[in-house]
Scaffold this active site. Structure first.
Site, PDB file in Angstrom:
ATOM      1  N   ASP A  81     -56.769  67.442  61.433  1.00  0.00           N
ATOM      2  CA  ASP A  81     -57.489  67.262  60.180  1.00  0.00           C
ATOM      3  C   ASP A  81     -57.707  68.580  59.446  1.00  0.00           C
ATOM      4  O   ASP A  81     -57.517  68.656  58.223  1.00  0.00           O
ATOM      5  CB  ASP A  81     -58.842  66.596  60.462  1.00  0.00           C
ATOM      6  CG  ASP A  81     -59.636  66.341  59.203  1.00  0.00           C
ATOM      7  OD1 ASP A  81     -59.517  65.239  58.641  1.00  0.00           O
ATOM      8  OD2 ASP A  81     -60.378  67.248  58.779  1.00  0.00           O
TER       9      ASP A  81
ATOM     10  N   PHE B 191     -60.280  63.511  56.659  1.00  0.00           N
ATOM     11  CA  PHE B 191     -58.996  62.838  56.499  1.00  0.00           C
ATOM     12  C   PHE B 191     -58.594  62.061  57.750  1.00  0.00           C
ATOM     13  O   PHE B 191     -57.851  61.085  57.669  1.00  0.00           O
ATOM     14  CB  PHE B 191     -57.915  63.831  56.083  1.00  0.00           C
ATOM     15  CG  PHE B 191     -58.165  64.419  54.719  1.00  0.00           C
ATOM     16  CD1 PHE B 191     -58.635  63.629  53.684  1.00  0.00           C
ATOM     17  CD2 PHE B 191     -57.957  65.769  54.478  1.00  0.00           C
ATOM     18  CE1 PHE B 191     -58.878  64.162  52.425  1.00  0.00           C
ATOM     19  CE2 PHE B 191     -58.198  66.311  53.230  1.00  0.00           C
ATOM     20  CZ  PHE B 191     -58.665  65.506  52.197  1.00  0.00           C
ATOM     21  N   ASP B 192     -59.090  62.453  58.914  1.00  0.00           N
ATOM     22  CA  ASP B 192     -58.931  61.612  60.095  1.00  0.00           C
ATOM     23  C   ASP B 192     -59.625  60.267  59.880  1.00  0.00           C
ATOM     24  O   ASP B 192     -59.067  59.206  60.170  1.00  0.00           O
ATOM     25  CB  ASP B 192     -59.528  62.291  61.336  1.00  0.00           C
ATOM     26  CG  ASP B 192     -58.528  63.157  62.075  1.00  0.00           C
ATOM     27  OD1 ASP B 192     -57.320  62.864  62.017  1.00  0.00           O
ATOM     28  OD2 ASP B 192     -58.950  64.134  62.720  1.00  0.00           O
ATOM     29  N   VAL B 193     -60.858  60.324  59.389  1.00  0.00           N
ATOM     30  CA  VAL B 193     -61.604  59.093  59.130  1.00  0.00           C
ATOM     31  C   VAL B 193     -60.906  58.268  58.054  1.00  0.00           C
ATOM     32  O   VAL B 193     -60.751  57.050  58.177  1.00  0.00           O
ATOM     33  CB  VAL B 193     -63.049  59.423  58.728  1.00  0.00           C
ATOM     34  CG1 VAL B 193     -63.800  58.156  58.293  1.00  0.00           C
ATOM     35  CG2 VAL B 193     -63.788  60.101  59.880  1.00  0.00           C
TER      36      VAL B 193
ATOM     37  N   GLY C 173     -57.834  56.667  59.382  1.00  0.00           N
ATOM     38  CA  GLY C 173     -58.214  55.546  60.236  1.00  0.00           C
ATOM     39  C   GLY C 173     -58.532  54.311  59.414  1.00  0.00           C
ATOM     40  O   GLY C 173     -58.139  53.187  59.771  1.00  0.00           O
TER      41      GLY C 173
END
Length: 380
Positions: free
Chosen positions: A139, A167-169, A172
Site C-alpha cells: 500500500d 488503497f489496501d482497504v 478490498g
C-alpha cells in the site's frame, strides 16, 4: 435471520489486508469463509504491538467470521486438501503475485475446468500484465506511485502517507464489489469468471476529483494541507481552544454559517457570494471567519453550527471517534466471543450482518475441515 450471502463457500487464499478485508465483508454477510494459511500463519499475526491477549490487533481487525486451516501447498496431501476446497468453493480470493498459484494447479483456468461456477478474485499491486506482475504490491508504495502522497501534507512540507493503508482497504472493497457482480452474472449464465483488482487502479479511481483534475482538466494537483482545491470553507478553522472542521459546500450553507457567526453580510459580499469566489478569495475570507470563531470554544460552536444546518465537527482521536459514534447510536463495536471488533458498516432491513466467529487461531479448524474435505469425517 441468515445473512444475504448464506450458503456461499469462500476459499480465502489471501493474507495481510486487502484480501482478508474483502473476505471478512463476505463472511459478515453470511458466507462461510475458510482461511487458508501457510504453516507460519498470516503475516499480520506477528504485526504487533498493539495486541489483545497476545494477539495482534491488526490481525483481529480483518479476520472475524472465518475458519482457519494451515496448509503447506508444497506438501502433496495438503495441496490435495487445498484443491478440494477450491473445487467446492463458490468464491476464491487470492493475493499471491500474479500467476503464483499456477504451479500448484490453483490458478483460475485449471480450477474453472473442474468448477465452472467458481468466482476467482485476484488482488495484486499493479495488475497481471508483464510489467505490473513483476512489481511487489504494498500500500505505501502505491500511495507514493499513484500520487496520493504528493497531495498529503503541508504545501511547503514533505509528502505524507495516509494514516491507514487506504488503497489496501479500497482494493478490498473493489474486490468485494467485483465478486458480488460476478455472482449476480452467474445467476444468468451458470458460469463463474476471473475478477481482477489491483491497488494502483483502485488508487487512481479512488483519487476521484484529484485524478480527474489531471485526466480531464490537465491540472496536476498539489499539496494544500487541509484545504480543498475547489471549496471554501472546507477545512479546520481555529476557535478559542482548537480547530473545528467546517464544510460549507454550497451557497445556502455558507449563508447559514455567517448568520450563526453573526456576520450575515458576508453572504452578500460580491467577493464571497458564490463558491468559486469564496475559493478564489479564501485568503481574505478566512481571517474574517476566524475572527468570529476565535471568540468561543469548539464545544460551544459545534452544536450551534450543526443546529444551523452547516456540517462541522471536532478533530477527534480514534477513541473520540468511537465515543461519538456510540453517542449518536451507531453502536460501532461488536464483541465476537471475547474479542471486540468494529461493526460491519452495512445495515440491511431484513438480512443483517452476522458475527458468528471470533478471528481464528492458526489452524483452529484444521482437523474438522480436513475431515470434511477428504471425506474422512468420523461419527461418535
Amino acid at each position: 435471520m441468515s445473512g444475504p450471502l448464506s450458503g456461499l463457500l469462500v476459499a480465502d487464499f489471501s493474507r495481510i489486508l486487502a484480501g482478508p478485508y474483502a473476505t471478512m465483508l463476505l463472511a459478515d454477510l453470511g458466507a462461510e469463509v475458510v482461511k487458508v494459511e501457510a504453516p507460519g500463519g498470516d503475516d499480520t499475526r506477528s504485526w504487533q504491538p498493539p495486541v489483545r491477549d497476545g494477539i495482534s490487533t491488526y490481525y483481529l481487525a480483518v479476520n472475524r467470521n472465518k475458519r482457519s486451516i494451515a496448509l503447506d501447498l508444497k506438501d502433496p496431501d495438503d495441496l490435495a486438501v487445498a484443491r478440494e476446497l477450491a473445487h467446492r468453493a463458490d468464491v476464491l480470493v487470492e493475493n499471491f503475485r500474479p500467476g503464483g498459484l499456477a504451479r500448484f494447479g490453483l490458478d483460475y483456468p485449471t480450477l474453472a475446468a473442474a468448477n465452472a461456477g467458481l468466482i476467482y478474485a485476484s488482488i495484486s499491486g499493479f495488475g497481471s500484465g508483464p510489467k505490473g506482475a513483476a512489481l511487489p504490491g504494498y500500500d505505501l508504495i502505491v500511495q507514493a506511485i499513484s500520487g496520493l502522497m504528493s497531495l498529503t501534507g503541508s504545501p511547503d512540507g514533505e509528502p505524507f502517507r495516509a494514516g491507514i493503508s487506504v488503497f489496501d482497504v479500497m482494493a478490498g472493497m473493489h474486490a468485494t464489489i467485483g465478486v458480488l457482480a460476478a455472482l449476480n452474472a452467474r445467476h444468468e449464465t451458470g458460469l463463474g469468471q476471473h475478477v481482477e483488482v489491483n491497488l494502483l487502479s483502485s488508487a487512481l479511481s479512488g483519487l476521484v476529483n484529484q485524478s480527474s483534475a489531471y485526466v480531464a482538466g490537465g491540472v496536476v494537483p498539489t499539496r494544500m494541507g487541509n484545504s480543498h482545491p475547489s471549496l471554501f470553507p472546507y477545512e479546520p478553522l481555529p476557535c478559542s481552544d482548537g480547530d473545528l472542521i467546517i464544510t460549507a459546500g454550497n451557497n445556502g450553507q455558507f449563508r447559514k454559517l455567517v448568520e450563526v457567526l453573526g456576520v450575515p453580510g458576508l453572504a452578500d459580499d460580491p467577493r464571497f457570494d458564490r463558491n468559486e469566489k469564496r475559493t478564489a478569495n479564501r485568503a481574505v475570507l478566512r481571517p474574517l471567519l476566524v475572527e468570529r470563531l476565535s471568540t468561543r470554544t469548539t464545544a460551544e460552536w459545534f452544536p450551534e453550527i450543526i443546529a444551523a444546518g452547516v456540517p462541522c465537527g471536532p478533530i477527534n482521536s480514534i477513541d473520540g471517534g468511537v465515543a461519538f459514534a456510540t453517542e449518536i447510536g451507531l453502536d460501532p463495536v461488536v464483541t465476537v466471543g471475547s474479542t471486540p471488533t468494529v461493526r460491519n458498516p452495512i445495515t440491511f432491513s431484513a438480512t443483517q450482518a452476522e458475527y458468528r466467529l471470533p478471528p481464528p487461531s492458526l489452524d483452529e479448524h484444521g482437523a474438522e475441515l480436513r475431515a470434511w474435505l477428504t471425506g474422512k469425517e468420523t461419527t461418535e
